[in-house]
Design an enzyme around this catalytic site. Structure first.
Site, PDB file in Angstrom:
ATOM      1  N   SER A 139       0.857  -1.188   0.000  1.00  0.00           N
ATOM      2  CA  SER A 139       0.000   0.000   0.000  1.00  0.00           C
ATOM      3  C   SER A 139       0.892   1.237   0.000  1.00  0.00           C
ATOM      4  O   SER A 139       2.048   1.176   0.436  1.00  0.00           O
ATOM      5  CB  SER A 139      -0.895   0.003   1.241  1.00  0.00           C
ATOM      6  OG  SER A 139      -1.532   1.247   1.422  1.00  0.00           O
ATOM      7  N   TYR A 152      -3.278  -1.879  10.115  1.00  0.00           N
ATOM      8  CA  TYR A 152      -3.158  -2.053   8.664  1.00  0.00           C
ATOM      9  C   TYR A 152      -1.867  -1.409   8.161  1.00  0.00           C
ATOM     10  O   TYR A 152      -1.104  -2.029   7.403  1.00  0.00           O
ATOM     11  CB  TYR A 152      -4.362  -1.425   7.965  1.00  0.00           C
ATOM     12  CG  TYR A 152      -4.295  -1.473   6.452  1.00  0.00           C
ATOM     13  CD1 TYR A 152      -4.729  -2.597   5.761  1.00  0.00           C
ATOM     14  CD2 TYR A 152      -3.787  -0.392   5.721  1.00  0.00           C
ATOM     15  CE1 TYR A 152      -4.663  -2.653   4.372  1.00  0.00           C
ATOM     16  CE2 TYR A 152      -3.717  -0.443   4.335  1.00  0.00           C
ATOM     17  CZ  TYR A 152      -4.164  -1.572   3.666  1.00  0.00           C
ATOM     18  OH  TYR A 152      -4.079  -1.616   2.287  1.00  0.00           O
TER      19      TYR A 152
END
Length: 260
Positions: A139, A152
């Site tokens: 990400s 996350y």
């Protein structure tokens, strides 16, 4: 790398980025196998794309990974590309007292432990293939965290550094190691975020993001950073405090909601 005529395994291939990878890579004469925990979603993909192979499997379960490997070894011995895409994302307020010690680490089990275990399980097989590749989906938040999604962000940073290390260790093998670091992408993962928090975020369409990912693989671009992900990496180096401050703005609203 050649993005056609491969046998590709995609974890979490029944929705979001994984589903779009499945769609676009299928059009390039590849054999695609997708996994996921939800059999109904896998069945739905099979209806959409009949030539795709589906196997129910859970990357958080070591026995499930071993069983998957046994199936792949028998039925798809030509497997030469592994895409570790399965992932979950949650906003977490660390002030909350309702989350259990087990629940708080869900993302670690899926996003970080899962890819590491998949690589460990499939690496010996991939080393036997003449042309092979591993792609880990991280990400833009691997470079700078989103404080409302702390676990996350930590998992994606961890997977980023694992991928860097893996690439070095495999540098003398036939395996190319890619990292795809998507920006905010138009998938179900964004549904949990407040619209106010997303006002200044440029959300990339999943079709465009995956197209950029495949182009990056074809050009041997080992760290693929489409859209705002590239900006995040640059800004995290040039102005880390400012960048973190920008991504910290939603925290105030999160804390306000807790008070009420």
């Amino acid at each position: 790398m050649n993005t056609s005529n491969n046998t590709i395994l995609i974890t979490g291939g029944a929705s979001g980025i994984g589903l779009e990878l499945t769609k676009q890579l299928s059009l390039l004469s590849n054999t695609i196998i997708i996994t996921g925990r939800n059999q109904a979603k896998l069945d739905d993909v099979k209806k959409q794309i009949p030539k795709v192979h589906t196997i129910q499997s859970d990357v958080t379960d070591t026995q499930s990974i071993e069983a998957l490997f046994n199936i792949i070894s028998k039925d798809f011995p030509d497997l030469n590309v592994l895409i570790n895409n399965a992932g979950i994302m949650r906003t977490i307020n660390l002030h909350e007292t309702t989350d259990s010690l087990t629940d708080i680490t869900q993302e670690i089990d899926t996003n970080l432990n899962g890819p590491i275990r998949m690589v460990k399980q499939f690496l010996p097989h991939l080393k036997t293939r003449k042309n092979a590749a591993i792609m880990n989906v991280t990400s833009g938040l691997a470079f700078v965290p989103l404080p409302t999604a702390p676990v996350y962000s930590a998992t994606k940073a961890g997977l980023h550094f694992f991928t860097l290390s893996l690439r070095v260790q495999l540098s003398k093998t036939n395996i190319k190691v890619f990292e795809l670091a998507p920006p905010a992408t138009q998938t179900h993962l964004l549904n949990q975020f407040d619209k106010e928090d997303m006002k200044e975020v440029k959300i990339m369409k999943v079709q465009a993001m995956v197209s950029a990912a495949i182009k990056g693989m074809k050009n041997d671009q080992y760290e693929i950073r489409p859209g705002q992900s590239n900006q995040l990496k640059i800004m995290s180096r040039l102005a880390p405090g400012f960048t973190l401050g920008q991504l910290s703005k939603p925290v105030e609203r999160m804390l306000c909601n807790l008070k009420h």
